[in-house]
Design an enzyme around this catalytic site. Structure first.
Site, PDB file in Angstrom:
ATOM      1  N   LYS A  55       0.943  -1.125   0.044  1.00 15.03           N
ATOM      2  CA  LYS A  55      -0.082   0.073   0.079  1.00 15.03           C
ATOM      3  C   LYS A  55       0.930   1.194   0.029  1.00 15.03           C
ATOM      4  O   LYS A  55       0.628   2.329  -0.996  1.00 15.03           O
ATOM      5  CB  LYS A  55      -1.155   0.114   1.224  1.00 15.03           C
ATOM      6  CG  LYS A  55      -2.164  -0.862   0.862  1.00 15.03           C
ATOM      7  CD  LYS A  55      -2.920  -0.957   2.341  1.00 15.03           C
ATOM      8  CE  LYS A  55      -3.907  -2.163   2.215  1.00 15.03           C
ATOM      9  NZ  LYS A  55      -4.517  -2.474   3.369  1.00 15.03           N
ATOM     10  N   GLN A  99      -5.116  -1.381   9.821  1.00 16.60           N
ATOM     11  CA  GLN A  99      -5.076  -2.891   8.850  1.00 16.60           C
ATOM     12  C   GLN A  99      -5.857  -3.911   9.957  1.00 16.60           C
ATOM     13  O   GLN A  99      -5.461  -4.099  11.126  1.00 16.60           O
ATOM     14  CB  GLN A  99      -3.420  -3.297   8.531  1.00 16.60           C
ATOM     15  CG  GLN A  99      -3.401  -4.600   7.940  1.00 16.60           C
ATOM     16  CD  GLN A  99      -3.908  -4.377   6.601  1.00 16.60           C
ATOM     17  OE1 GLN A  99      -3.838  -3.495   5.735  1.00 16.60           O
ATOM     18  NE2 GLN A  99      -4.497  -5.590   6.153  1.00 16.60           N
ATOM     19  N   ASP A 122     -11.002   2.930   3.735  1.00 13.93           N
ATOM     20  CA  ASP A 122     -11.544   1.553   3.739  1.00 13.93           C
ATOM     21  C   ASP A 122     -13.344   1.376   3.491  1.00 13.93           C
ATOM     22  O   ASP A 122     -13.692   0.343   3.147  1.00 13.93           O
ATOM     23  CB  ASP A 122     -11.446   0.660   5.140  1.00 13.93           C
ATOM     24  CG  ASP A 122     -10.107  -0.116   4.630  1.00 13.93           C
ATOM     25  OD1 ASP A 122      -9.616  -0.445   3.796  1.00 13.93           O
ATOM     26  OD2 ASP A 122      -9.637  -0.594   6.071  1.00 13.93           O
TER      27      ASP A 122
END
Ligand code: NAD
Length: 296
Positions: A55, A99, A122
């Site tokens: 990422k 995460q 997200d």
């Protein structure tokens, strides 16, 4: 019988990343803004470390600022919430994610609720979930589901209207949001799951199948309507002939003899997730600054 066309997720993701990079450059030269994307990693889960590194690399490759915050596996929920509060307040950070999975002493729902919805790249915050589910729109959309829809559209001439879509799996991360996105594309959507009766017959109704189960090669060729488009979200590590390899939720070999188009694993949905993440960071930056980005 002709074999299914392989949907090249890697190439489609690269093209999306290039468009995001071009708009990031535009934002910089026209408004002096550089989007910032942060990732918070708690603990040392090896798969999470790889995701976080990838990422970061993709963020920098798009011309954005990348930040990584690492906390030990023993971190408390209060310590993580303090980092989230700091990121919510940091004007250099336009978007961030924590995460998953998190260590068991931390409640993921409280963590997701603490993220500023405007920075929730997200798309997991209830406000963004509600915007998507209600059709109000304007929120940040989960990355993997958005990637699935882009791939499906690429295979079906950009128009999914009227398509019978069967989603296998009802998780909050993939199954439910992809169902809402497909509904917004005017599909007739069936969401199937572990309690679905006669799953095979349900799946066989699908012109479009999105498999997000987490069971290696569960969906066989004879479950698939001839010519259907198959989007395989699954990432399952198996041992085969003494080697470790990644396979999807779809039995690729039998499915490609029946389907019209199919995503491979790896190289299908996987690369789309990160491409959609950096697109969300760009969108978040533009929205926070009330800037309309150029269209493609
Ligand atoms: P999950 O475990 O949260 O959900 C799995 C879903 O599958 C559940 O809703 C369950 O009802 C359903 N299910 C389980 N067994 C079933 C069965 N026998 N028949 C029908 N349905 C069944 O998983 P998830 O987070 O949605 O992920 C699904 C898969 O997608 C996993 O392999 C995961 O690794 C992968 N994934 C990939 C990406 C990516 O970037 N490509 C991102 C997220 C998840």
């Amino acid at each position: 019988m002709t074999e299914a066309r392989i949907i090249d997720g890697k190439a489609i993701a690269e093209s999306l990343r290039a468009r995001v990079a071009a708009k990031t450059a535009w934002l910089k030269s026209n408004h002096g803004l550089t989007p910032g994307l942060a990732v918070v990693l708690v603990g040392e889960d090896p798969a999470s470390q790889v995701y976080v590194r990838n990422k970061g690399l993709a963020t920098e490759a798009a011309g954005m600022r990348s930040f990584t915050h690492r906390l030990p596996a023993t971190a408390t929920e209060a310590e993580l919430l303090a980092v989230i509060a700091q990121l919510n307040a940091d004007p250099a950070v336009n978007g961030f994610l924590v995460q998953m999975p998190l260590p068991k002493q931390i409640n993921p729902d409280r963590v997701i609720a603490a993220v500023d919805p405007a920075k929730d790249v997200d798309g997991f915050h209830l406000l963004n979930v509600g915007r998507l589910a209600s059709g109000v729109g304007g929120g940040l959309v989960p990355c993997t589901p958005r990637g699935c829809v882009i791939l499906a559209k690429s295979a079906l001439g950009n128009d999914l209207s009227g398509c019978n879509a069967v989603v296998i799996g009802r998780s909050n991360i993939v199954g439910k949001p992809v169902a809402h996105l497909l509904l917004a594309e005017n599909c007739t959507v069936t969401v199937s799951h572990s309690r679905t009766r006669d799953l095979t017959s349900v799946v066989r109704q699908g012109d479009l199948i999105v498999a997000a189960v987490g069971r290696a090669r569960m969906v066989k060729g004879d479950w698939i309507k001839p010519g259907a488009t198959v989007i395989d979200v699954g990432i399952n590590r198996i041992e085969e002939n003494g080697k470790s390899r990644l396979v999807g939720d779809v039995d690729f070999e039998s499915a490609r003899a029946v389907a019209g188009a199919i995503t491979p694993v790896p190289g299908g949905v996987g690369p789309m997730t990160i491409a959609c993440l950096i697109e969300n960071a760009l969108t978040a930056c533009a929205t926070q600054n009330r800037i309309t980005l150029p269209t493609d």
